[in-house]
Design an enzyme around this catalytic site. Structure first.
Site, PDB file in Angstrom:
ATOM      1  NE  ARG A  71      31.944 -17.340  17.024  1.00 52.65           N
ATOM      2  CZ  ARG A  71      32.636 -17.233  15.888  1.00 52.65           C
ATOM      3  NH1 ARG A  71      33.928 -16.957  15.927  1.00 52.65           N
ATOM      4  NH2 ARG A  71      32.054 -17.391  14.716  1.00 52.65           N
ATOM      5  CD  GLU A  94      26.899 -14.434   6.322  1.00 55.93           C
ATOM      6  OE1 GLU A  94      27.230 -14.913   7.415  1.00 55.93           O
ATOM      7  OE2 GLU A  94      26.365 -13.318   6.202  1.00 55.93           O
TER       8      GLU A  94
HETATM    9  P1  AMP Z   1      26.586 -20.967   8.187  1.00 59.11           P
HETATM   10  O1  AMP Z   1      27.234 -22.251   7.815  1.00 59.11           O
HETATM   11  O2  AMP Z   1      26.440 -20.016   7.058  1.00 59.11           O
HETATM   12  O3  AMP Z   1      25.264 -21.194   8.914  1.00 59.11           O
HETATM   13  O4  AMP Z   1      27.550 -20.235   9.208  1.00 59.11           O
HETATM   14  C1  AMP Z   1      27.542 -20.575  10.556  1.00 59.11           C
HETATM   15  C2  AMP Z   1      28.929 -20.676  11.103  1.00 59.11           C
HETATM   16  O5  AMP Z   1      29.762 -19.604  10.679  1.00 59.11           O
HETATM   17  C3  AMP Z   1      28.903 -20.632  12.614  1.00 59.11           C
HETATM   18  O6  AMP Z   1      29.873 -21.529  13.105  1.00 59.11           O
HETATM   19  C4  AMP Z   1      29.234 -19.195  12.938  1.00 59.11           C
HETATM   20  O7  AMP Z   1      30.113 -19.138  14.033  1.00 59.11           O
HETATM   21  C5  AMP Z   1      29.871 -18.605  11.687  1.00 59.11           C
HETATM   22  N1  AMP Z   1      29.195 -17.428  11.152  1.00 59.11           N
HETATM   23  C6  AMP Z   1      28.603 -17.306   9.927  1.00 59.11           C
HETATM   24  N2  AMP Z   1      28.123 -16.100   9.711  1.00 59.11           N
HETATM   25  C7  AMP Z   1      28.378 -15.403  10.839  1.00 59.11           C
HETATM   26  C8  AMP Z   1      28.094 -14.061  11.260  1.00 59.11           C
HETATM   27  N3  AMP Z   1      27.468 -13.193  10.456  1.00 59.11           N
HETATM   28  N4  AMP Z   1      28.502 -13.687  12.491  1.00 59.11           N
HETATM   29  C9  AMP Z   1      29.147 -14.568  13.292  1.00 59.11           C
HETATM   30  N5  AMP Z   1      29.438 -15.818  12.970  1.00 59.11           N
HETATM   31  C10 AMP Z   1      29.063 -16.247  11.755  1.00 59.11           C
END
Ligand code: AMP
Length: 187
Positions: free
Chosen positions: A75, A112
Site C-alpha cells: 500500500r 504485529e
Molecule cells: P509493523 O511492522 O508492525 O509496524 O506493521 C506495519 C506494516 O504492516 C505496514 O506495512 C502495514 O501495512 C501493515 N500492518 C500492520 N498492522 C496493521 C493493521 N492493524 N492494519 C493495517 N495494516 C497493518
C-alpha cells in the site's frame, strides 16, 4: 467507515487527521484473530481525499526536501507513486522477499502478525540521494525500521518518513528511536 465527532490527532493537524479517519474501515480479526486491520482502501478510492492527503504529505516535507520517494510494499506503493508524480520525482519500491530481480539488500523483522523480510535493489539510490519513505500504517515499527535501514544501506539519506495512520498503542514511534515519524492520523 469511521464516523467520529471526537477530536482526532495527527502530525498535520486535526482536519487532516479527521479526513483520514473518515476513510478508514476497521476490519476485526484480519488477517488473523486478534488483529484489528485498518483498511485504507476507501481513502485511496476517493479521488478528492486521496489528492488532499497526497498534497498534505508534500506540504509537510516540502517538495524540495527529497529527490525520490520509496514506497513499502504494497500500500506504500500507492502513496509513493502519487507523491512522486505530483512532485516530478521517481519511485523506488521496497519489496517483500524474492520479488526484486537483481542484487538486493535484505532486512528481516517481526511484524504485529508474523515475520517478514524486506528488500531493496543495491543500486536503488545514488550516494546521498534524499529519500522520502512512505507506508500506509505504522504498527509495531518493525517494517518501517527495516525499510529505513535498507534505504541507508543502499546509500540513500532519509529525508522523511510518513504514514497515513499510526497505531500509537503499539509503540512504533518509540521503537524507531531517532527517526522522525510523520503520521496524518494517530490512534
Ligand atoms: P509493523 O511492522 O508492525 O509496524 O506493521 C506495519 C506494516 O504492516 C505496514 O506495512 C502495514 O501495512 C501493515 N500492518 C500492520 N498492522 C496493521 C493493521 N492493524 N492494519 C493495517 N495494516 C497493518
Amino acid at each position: 467507515m469511521t464516523e467520529t465527532t471526537e477530536t482526532v490527532r495527527g502530525d498535520s493537524g486535526p482536519d487532516l487527521a479527521a479526513l483520514v479517519a473518515s476513510r478508514v474501515l476497521d476490519v476485526p480479526d484480519f488477517p488473523q484473530p486478534g488483529v484489528l486491520f485498518k483498511d485504507l482502501m476507501p481513502l485511496f478510492a476517493d479521488g478528492q481525499v486521496f489528492r488532499d492527503v497526497t498534497d498534505a504529505i508534500i506540504a509537510h516535507h516540502g517538495a524540495g526536501s527529497f529527490d525520490v520517494v520509496a514506497g513499502i510494499e504494497a500500500r506504500g506503493f500507492v502513496m509513493a507513486a502519487a507523491i512522486a508524480y505530483a512532485t516530478g520525482k521517481g519511485v523506488v519500491p521496497i519489496r517483500k522477499a524474492g520479488k526484486l530481480p537483481r542484487e538486493v539488500f535484505a532486512a528481516s523483522y517481526a511484524l504485529e502478525y508474523g515475520e517478514a523480510t524486506l528488500e531493496v535493489h543495491r543500486d536503488a539510490f545514488a550516494a546521498g540521494e534524499r529519500v522520502l519513505v512512505v507506508d500506509d500504517v505504522l504498527a509495531t515499527g518493525g517494517t518501517a525500521g527495516a525499510a529505513l535501514d535498507l534505504v541507508e544501506r543502499a546509500g540513500g539519506a532519509i529525508a522523511g518518513f510518513t504514514v497515513l495512520l499510526e497505531l500509537g498503542f503499539l509503540g512504533g514511534r518509540e521503537r524507531l528511536g531517532h527517526r522522525t515519524v510523520h503520521a496524518l492520523l494517530s490512534v
